[in-house]
Scaffold this motif. Structure first.
Motif, PDB file in Angstrom:
ATOM      1  N   TYR A   1     -44.893  73.120 -19.476  1.00 55.09           N
ATOM      2  CA  TYR A   1     -43.803  72.375 -20.104  1.00 55.09           C
ATOM      3  C   TYR A   1     -44.232  71.926 -21.491  1.00 55.09           C
ATOM      4  O   TYR A   1     -44.653  70.804 -21.707  1.00 55.09           O
ATOM      5  CB  TYR A   1     -43.433  71.181 -19.239  1.00 55.09           C
ATOM      6  N   GLY A   2     -44.112  72.818 -22.464  1.00 54.97           N
ATOM      7  CA  GLY A   2     -44.442  72.461 -23.840  1.00 54.97           C
ATOM      8  C   GLY A   2     -45.905  72.145 -24.031  1.00 54.97           C
ATOM      9  O   GLY A   2     -46.782  72.606 -23.314  1.00 54.97           O
ATOM     10  N   ASP A   3     -46.215  71.304 -25.034  1.00 57.76           N
ATOM     11  CA  ASP A   3     -47.590  70.928 -25.370  1.00 57.76           C
ATOM     12  C   ASP A   3     -47.952  69.673 -24.600  1.00 57.76           C
ATOM     13  O   ASP A   3     -47.799  68.552 -25.082  1.00 57.76           O
ATOM     14  CB  ASP A   3     -47.701  70.688 -26.885  1.00 57.76           C
ATOM     15  N   VAL A   4     -48.419  69.837 -23.367  1.00 57.45           N
ATOM     16  CA  VAL A   4     -48.714  68.710 -22.497  1.00 57.45           C
ATOM     17  C   VAL A   4     -50.090  68.160 -22.814  1.00 57.45           C
ATOM     18  O   VAL A   4     -51.089  68.867 -22.791  1.00 57.45           O
ATOM     19  CB  VAL A   4     -48.644  69.125 -21.014  1.00 57.45           C
ATOM     20  N   LYS A   5     -50.135  66.886 -23.095  1.00 56.54           N
ATOM     21  CA  LYS A   5     -51.403  66.208 -23.344  1.00 56.54           C
ATOM     22  C   LYS A   5     -52.065  65.895 -22.004  1.00 56.54           C
ATOM     23  O   LYS A   5     -51.409  65.680 -21.001  1.00 56.54           O
ATOM     24  CB  LYS A   5     -51.123  64.900 -24.099  1.00 56.54           C
ATOM     25  N   GLN A   6     -53.378  65.865 -21.978  1.00 59.70           N
ATOM     26  CA  GLN A   6     -54.105  65.554 -20.760  1.00 59.70           C
ATOM     27  C   GLN A   6     -54.732  64.166 -20.859  1.00 59.70           C
ATOM     28  O   GLN A   6     -55.003  63.662 -21.948  1.00 59.70           O
ATOM     29  CB  GLN A   6     -55.197  66.605 -20.495  1.00 59.70           C
ATOM     30  N   ASP A   7     -54.990  63.560 -19.700  1.00 60.29           N
ATOM     31  CA  ASP A   7     -55.617  62.246 -19.674  1.00 60.29           C
ATOM     32  C   ASP A   7     -57.079  62.361 -20.098  1.00 60.29           C
ATOM     33  O   ASP A   7     -57.887  62.971 -19.398  1.00 60.29           O
ATOM     34  CB  ASP A   7     -55.564  61.666 -18.255  1.00 60.29           C
ATOM     35  N   SER A   8     -57.436  61.744 -21.206  1.00 61.26           N
ATOM     36  CA  SER A   8     -58.813  61.837 -21.689  1.00 61.26           C
ATOM     37  C   SER A   8     -59.755  60.938 -20.906  1.00 61.26           C
ATOM     38  O   SER A   8     -60.972  61.123 -20.948  1.00 61.26           O
ATOM     39  CB  SER A   8     -58.860  61.450 -23.177  1.00 61.26           C
ATOM     40  N   TRP A   9     -59.195  59.965 -20.183  1.00 61.62           N
ATOM     41  CA  TRP A   9     -60.053  59.006 -19.481  1.00 61.62           C
ATOM     42  C   TRP A   9     -60.157  59.300 -17.982  1.00 61.62           C
ATOM     43  O   TRP A   9     -60.746  58.541 -17.247  1.00 61.62           O
ATOM     44  CB  TRP A   9     -59.503  57.588 -19.664  1.00 61.62           C
ATOM     45  N   ARG A  10     -59.594  60.411 -17.548  1.00 57.93           N
ATOM     46  CA  ARG A  10     -59.668  60.748 -16.134  1.00 57.93           C
ATOM     47  C   ARG A  10     -61.096  61.115 -15.746  1.00 57.93           C
ATOM     48  O   ARG A  10     -61.858  61.661 -16.547  1.00 57.93           O
ATOM     49  CB  ARG A  10     -58.735  61.907 -15.797  1.00 57.93           C
ATOM     50  N   VAL A  11     -61.443  60.822 -14.506  1.00 65.12           N
ATOM     51  CA  VAL A  11     -62.766  61.130 -13.972  1.00 65.12           C
ATOM     52  C   VAL A  11     -62.667  62.396 -13.135  1.00 65.12           C
ATOM     53  O   VAL A  11     -61.869  62.471 -12.207  1.00 65.12           O
ATOM     54  CB  VAL A  11     -63.292  59.962 -13.112  1.00 65.12           C
ATOM     55  N   HIS A  12     -63.462  63.392 -13.471  1.00 64.40           N
ATOM     56  CA  HIS A  12     -63.457  64.652 -12.741  1.00 64.40           C
ATOM     57  C   HIS A  12     -64.877  64.966 -12.287  1.00 64.40           C
ATOM     58  O   HIS A  12     -65.839  64.729 -13.013  1.00 64.40           O
ATOM     59  CB  HIS A  12     -62.962  65.815 -13.617  1.00 64.40           C
ATOM     60  N   THR A  13     -65.008  65.522 -11.086  1.00 67.27           N
ATOM     61  CA  THR A  13     -66.289  66.056 -10.649  1.00 67.27           C
ATOM     62  C   THR A  13     -66.364  67.521 -11.056  1.00 67.27           C
ATOM     63  O   THR A  13     -65.333  68.186 -11.240  1.00 67.27           O
ATOM     64  CB  THR A  13     -66.431  65.931  -9.123  1.00 67.27           C
ATOM     65  N   PRO A  14     -67.555  68.066 -11.232  1.00 65.04           N
ATOM     66  CA  PRO A  14     -67.696  69.456 -11.690  1.00 65.04           C
ATOM     67  C   PRO A  14     -67.037  70.437 -10.721  1.00 65.04           C
ATOM     68  O   PRO A  14     -66.882  70.172  -9.536  1.00 65.04           O
ATOM     69  CB  PRO A  14     -69.223  69.644 -11.724  1.00 65.04           C
TER      70      PRO A  14
ATOM     71  N   ASP B   1     -46.843  72.669 -14.101  1.00 61.03           N
ATOM     72  CA  ASP B   1     -48.282  72.386 -14.067  1.00 61.03           C
ATOM     73  C   ASP B   1     -48.652  70.990 -14.558  1.00 61.03           C
ATOM     74  O   ASP B   1     -49.738  70.810 -15.133  1.00 61.03           O
ATOM     75  CB  ASP B   1     -49.067  73.438 -14.870  1.00 61.03           C
ATOM     76  N   LEU B   2     -47.785  70.013 -14.365  1.00 62.21           N
ATOM     77  CA  LEU B   2     -48.151  68.635 -14.680  1.00 62.21           C
ATOM     78  C   LEU B   2     -48.923  68.039 -13.515  1.00 62.21           C
ATOM     79  O   LEU B   2     -48.853  68.545 -12.394  1.00 62.21           O
ATOM     80  CB  LEU B   2     -46.908  67.798 -14.979  1.00 62.21           C
ATOM     81  N   PRO B   3     -49.696  66.969 -13.749  1.00 62.47           N
ATOM     82  CA  PRO B   3     -50.463  66.352 -12.652  1.00 62.47           C
ATOM     83  C   PRO B   3     -49.552  65.873 -11.529  1.00 62.47           C
ATOM     84  O   PRO B   3     -48.414  65.471 -11.763  1.00 62.47           O
ATOM     85  CB  PRO B   3     -51.178  65.175 -13.339  1.00 62.47           C
ATOM     86  N   MET B   4     -50.070  65.899 -10.313  1.00 55.65           N
ATOM     87  CA  MET B   4     -49.310  65.469  -9.143  1.00 55.65           C
ATOM     88  C   MET B   4     -49.302  63.944  -9.077  1.00 55.65           C
ATOM     89  O   MET B   4     -50.088  63.305  -8.377  1.00 55.65           O
ATOM     90  CB  MET B   4     -49.917  66.054  -7.869  1.00 55.65           C
ATOM     91  N   LYS B   5     -48.416  63.337  -9.846  1.00 55.85           N
ATOM     92  CA  LYS B   5     -48.265  61.889  -9.853  1.00 55.85           C
ATOM     93  C   LYS B   5     -46.833  61.563 -10.241  1.00 55.85           C
ATOM     94  O   LYS B   5     -46.141  62.362 -10.882  1.00 55.85           O
ATOM     95  CB  LYS B   5     -49.253  61.230 -10.810  1.00 55.85           C
TER      96      LYS B   5
END
Length: 397
Positions: free
Chosen positions: A16-29, A199-203
């Motif tokens: 959906y266009g130019d979707v920004k991502q959360d820069s402060w999200r915590v992800h495991t490898p 493909d947006l986050p499931m929230k």
């Protein structure tokens, strides 16, 4: 949206266009085992936990917490019945129009994707999650309560008893029918389109992306997600509490040595929590799927046994008649706010020999304890239940 093709976005790849991502999200490898994989927004998680635990401690150490919450709930009913009733009607009308529109066949996932689960499996998961405990708790007790306790039908001495019984079943159909399920359907369609197709986050905040754009990845989106988490928790606690009360009573009937006490309910809660946690950790395709299928089959088995061993012809007559009665009165019930009883006592009703709606028919009592309670319960569950996959909008409805 002028055409379903327009919903593919400018990139042509389903995003959906130019979707920004959360820069402060915590992800495991990548490659981390599912049991220890972490993917969260610290702001949403921390603030949600603080609010939830603050509410828990308030309930534990403040003696009048239950009284204050009951008064707050009654205030909401007295002042916002029109909003609860009207909004459910708007959502139901919107979903019906959407179903018959050209978007009814729009898939919630990518156009070339196939559903992850068979229709029966998907239905069983939705049915078990959306109505499991509540339907078992209220399925028999609610129509009996409406038939024997005070409401606008029972309080009318001129209403035939057979019609009161039919009204009792009709009220139950209303609380568990289109107006309830539309909450799940609406959220399911929104989250399905935005999360699986684009493909947006499931929230929950992803549902507002067409309106707010990348602001859903800031404090506005965080606020939406925090509110949805808290609402979901309250909805789950309501269902869990009702289920625990029923389980404790049932165990007491089977064995007199099992008392109906708080410590027994606490043990039941821990057992249910362990089972639910194990089911969740095993994944949707294993624990949740199999438990849902087992629940649906067991429910159908119990319904069949009760129906066949009782009076099947009578029950079929009641069912067919009740469906027709519900269809005939669903618009009337859907817009009923108990407005005249809410305003002032009937003017000279006694002198004119009229039956008065009194006692438990008052909005702060009957509407507060039933219809408004139900709509708040359904809405609170909608962020949790309203998740769909690569089926179409018409399939959801």
């Amino acid at each position: 949206m002028a055409d379903t093709k327009d919903m593919e976005g400018d990139q042509g790849d389903g995003t959906y266009g130019d979707v920004k991502q959360d820069s402060w999200r915590v992800h495991t490898p990548e490659g981390t085992p599912d049991l220890v994989r972490l993917d969260l927004n610290p702001r949403v998680s921390l603030i949600s936990c603080l609010i939830i635990w603050g509410f828990i401690f308030w309930c534990m150490f403040y003696d009048d917490a239950n009284v204050d919450m009951a008064e707050a709930k009654t205030w909401v009913t007295d002042n916002f019945t029109w909003f609860y009733i009207g909004s459910q009607d708007v959502w139901a009308l919107f979903m019906i129009v959407l179903y018959f529109s050209k978007y009814g066949n729009l898939k919630l996932g990518k156009p070339d994707e196939e559903p992850e689960y068979p229709t029966v499996t998907w239905f069983s998961m939705l049915f078990a999650c959306g109505t499991g405990v509540g339907l078992i708790y209220y399925g028999v007790s609610e129509p009996i309560w409406h038939y024997t306790s005070g409401n606008r039908y029972v309080n009318d001495p001129y209403r035939p008893d057979n019609l009161v019984a039919q009204d009792a079943i009709n009220l139950t159909f209303y609380h568990w029918g289109i107006h309830g399920w539309v909450c799940y359907s609406l959220i399911g369609c929104l989250m399905g389109v935005m999360c699986y197709r684009f493909d947006l986050p499931m929230k929950m905040s992803a549902c507002f992306y067409p309106l707010l754009g990348n602001k859903v990845f800031g404090w506005i989106g965080d606020t939406i997600d925090i509110l949805s988490i808290i609402c979901t928790l309250f909805g789950v606690c309501t269902s869990l509490g009702l289920g625990v009360i029923q389980l404790n009573a049932g165990l007491n009937i089977l064995n007199d040595d099992i008392p109906i006490e708080t410590w027994v309910k606490v043990v039941i809660i821990w057992v249910i929590t362990v089972i639910a946690t194990a089911s969740t950790l095993s994944g949707v395709g294993v624990g949740i799927r199999r438990l849902s299928e087992m629940s649906l089959m067991l429910g159908l088995f119990i319904m069949s046994v009760v129906g066949l061993l009782n009076s099947p012809v009578y029950l079929l007559n009641v069912f067919v008649q009740s469906v027709g009665y519900y269809i005939n009165y669903v618009i009337y019930l859907g817009f009923y706010c108990d407005a005249f009883a809410m305003d002032t006592p009937s003017a000279m009703g006694t002198e004119r020999g009229r039956a008065l709606d009194t006692g438990t028919d008052a909005p702060s009592e009957w509407m507060d304890g039933w219809t408004i309670f139900y709509w708040g319960w359904w809405i609170a569950w909608s962020p949790f239940v309203g998740e769909s996959s690569t089926i179409s909008i018409s399939d959801v409805f």
